[in-house]
Design an enzyme around this catalytic site. Sequence first.
Site, PDB file in Angstrom:
ATOM      1  N   ASP A 152       0.826  -1.211   0.000  1.00 31.31           N
ATOM      2  CA  ASP A 152       0.000   0.000   0.000  1.00 31.31           C
ATOM      3  C   ASP A 152       0.866   1.271   0.000  1.00 31.31           C
ATOM      4  O   ASP A 152       0.881   1.995   0.981  1.00 31.31           O
ATOM      5  CB  ASP A 152      -0.891  -0.048   1.250  1.00 31.31           C
ATOM      6  CG  ASP A 152      -1.958   1.009   1.274  1.00 31.31           C
ATOM      7  OD1 ASP A 152      -2.231   1.613   0.241  1.00 31.31           O
ATOM      8  OD2 ASP A 152      -2.526   1.237   2.371  1.00 31.31           O
ATOM      9  N   GLU A 203      -2.580   9.995  -1.084  1.00 31.62           N
ATOM     10  CA  GLU A 203      -3.787   9.167  -1.165  1.00 31.62           C
ATOM     11  C   GLU A 203      -4.350   8.870   0.220  1.00 31.62           C
ATOM     12  O   GLU A 203      -5.561   8.864   0.428  1.00 31.62           O
ATOM     13  CB  GLU A 203      -3.474   7.857  -1.900  1.00 31.62           C
ATOM     14  CG  GLU A 203      -4.680   6.980  -2.186  1.00 31.62           C
ATOM     15  CD  GLU A 203      -4.964   5.930  -1.117  1.00 31.62           C
ATOM     16  OE1 GLU A 203      -5.996   5.258  -1.213  1.00 31.62           O
ATOM     17  OE2 GLU A 203      -4.162   5.809  -0.168  1.00 31.62           O
ATOM     18  N   GLU A 204      -3.469   8.628   1.175  1.00 28.32           N
ATOM     19  CA  GLU A 204      -3.902   8.178   2.494  1.00 28.32           C
ATOM     20  C   GLU A 204      -4.526   9.311   3.311  1.00 28.32           C
ATOM     21  O   GLU A 204      -4.148  10.479   3.200  1.00 28.32           O
ATOM     22  CB  GLU A 204      -2.704   7.618   3.276  1.00 28.32           C
ATOM     23  CG  GLU A 204      -2.031   6.419   2.625  1.00 28.32           C
ATOM     24  CD  GLU A 204      -2.855   5.142   2.731  1.00 28.32           C
ATOM     25  OE1 GLU A 204      -4.012   5.206   3.203  1.00 28.32           O
ATOM     26  OE2 GLU A 204      -2.337   4.080   2.349  1.00 28.32           O
ATOM     27  N   ASP A 250      -3.341  -1.034  -6.596  1.00 30.83           N
ATOM     28  CA  ASP A 250      -3.265  -0.776  -5.160  1.00 30.83           C
ATOM     29  C   ASP A 250      -3.383  -2.097  -4.406  1.00 30.83           C
ATOM     30  O   ASP A 250      -4.086  -3.014  -4.836  1.00 30.83           O
ATOM     31  CB  ASP A 250      -4.383   0.182  -4.741  1.00 30.83           C
ATOM     32  CG  ASP A 250      -4.071   0.934  -3.447  1.00 30.83           C
ATOM     33  OD1 ASP A 250      -3.056   0.616  -2.796  1.00 30.83           O
ATOM     34  OD2 ASP A 250      -4.849   1.838  -3.085  1.00 30.83           O
ATOM     35  N   HIS A 337      -2.974  -1.613   6.474  1.00 32.92           N
ATOM     36  CA  HIS A 337      -2.894  -0.558   7.477  1.00 32.92           C
ATOM     37  C   HIS A 337      -2.381  -1.071   8.824  1.00 32.92           C
ATOM     38  O   HIS A 337      -2.758  -0.547   9.882  1.00 32.92           O
ATOM     39  CB  HIS A 337      -4.233   0.158   7.635  1.00 32.92           C
ATOM     40  CG  HIS A 337      -4.497   1.138   6.540  1.00 32.92           C
ATOM     41  ND1 HIS A 337      -5.505   2.070   6.590  1.00 32.92           N
ATOM     42  CD2 HIS A 337      -3.873   1.343   5.345  1.00 32.92           C
ATOM     43  CE1 HIS A 337      -5.504   2.806   5.483  1.00 32.92           C
ATOM     44  NE2 HIS A 337      -4.514   2.371   4.715  1.00 32.92           N
TER      45      HIS A 337
END
Length: 391
Positions: A152, A203-204, A250, A337
């Site tokens: 990621d 993006e995060e 992704d 995550h």
Amino acid sequence: MGPSMSAFPQWQAVLSLLTLIHVLLVTPVLAYAELSDAALRSIPSGADDLHPHSGSLLTPILIPRVPGTPGSATVQHHIVDFFRRELPQWRLEWHNSTSRTPATGTTEVPFANIVFTRDPPWTKGNGDVGRLALVAHYDSLYKPEGFIGAMDSAAPCAMLMQVARGIDAALTKKWEAMEESGDVGLGLEDDEKGVQFMFLDGEEAWVTWSDADSLYGARALAEKWETETHPTQSTYRTPLEAINLFVLLDLLGATDPNVPSYFPRTHGAYQGLAKIEARMRELGLLKTQPKNPFLPESNKKAERFRRGYIADDHVPFMIRGVPILHLIPTPFPPTWHTMDDDADHLDPDAVGDWARIMTAFASEWLELDEYIEKITPHEDEAQQIRSRSEL
């Protein structure tokens, strides 16, 4: 990337229902001829350079790279230096923006998208070039501190670097042959076909995923390209309209991913990619042996498509009409995550296989078959034996 399947966000209400139906269900993407078996055998895997612990493309990205930090700058330099050193004919465009975030208060955080484009040389980047866009984000989470984000999305970024290298020579040969024939600049679809690689920042989410706290780089770039206009007589009015297909990678790099087909509009492109995977497996060109194909939904029926989608960098482009092929697994990898999303939890074979599949897809889309330097089955077998002996 986004936390779950989402309904259309609040700011998508700017699109009328009629436009939305047209964008997602009606407009087809371009068709193309399949690569020959000989061409598939000749697609490089780049496995050595993509190894999580020693690969020259991937290993330098496996560091924390929060926007605006030294780690982010290090990865930016790594990507840019690679293209400058190995792919000098690609045009570099930086797109810089700043934004406040919920985690940084009044401090403006810098976000830098990196875009590399290669168009037919006779077009000079005009508005008549339709492009295949291959996309990944290179930033990593702000918290937990030290988060790497191997799937990621460090691995997808490295895959894209390998894809660019894998198609570069054939692109050069194709366009040189076309120029030598004198059959260029006639406005034919094949004449005006280019390719872009986008490495997106921000993006995060910094605190909690929302329309405002996510997709910082993608939102800024889509807004900018929507307002840039080409000359009046151009085929494509804006850089956004020139994107024939936006392929977003992704959360790739796990051993046994399940990547669905998310959008009816691009299901044909998904089927083409799935067929490449199937053919490469039949030819013994992929190292992984998953329980099911990476791309299992070639035969998906129209009624099985859902209106929701996974929130990710494609959204600001999708709501503006860009056709999207989203390559993200469902369910997400268990390391998503968490601090376990690191080099040790990547499957090197899966990373190499994705790169090879995507290189074949880009080669097929750009119609490079006759310009790919072919290797014989014997040479391919020898390469595989050498690769296995190095493991």
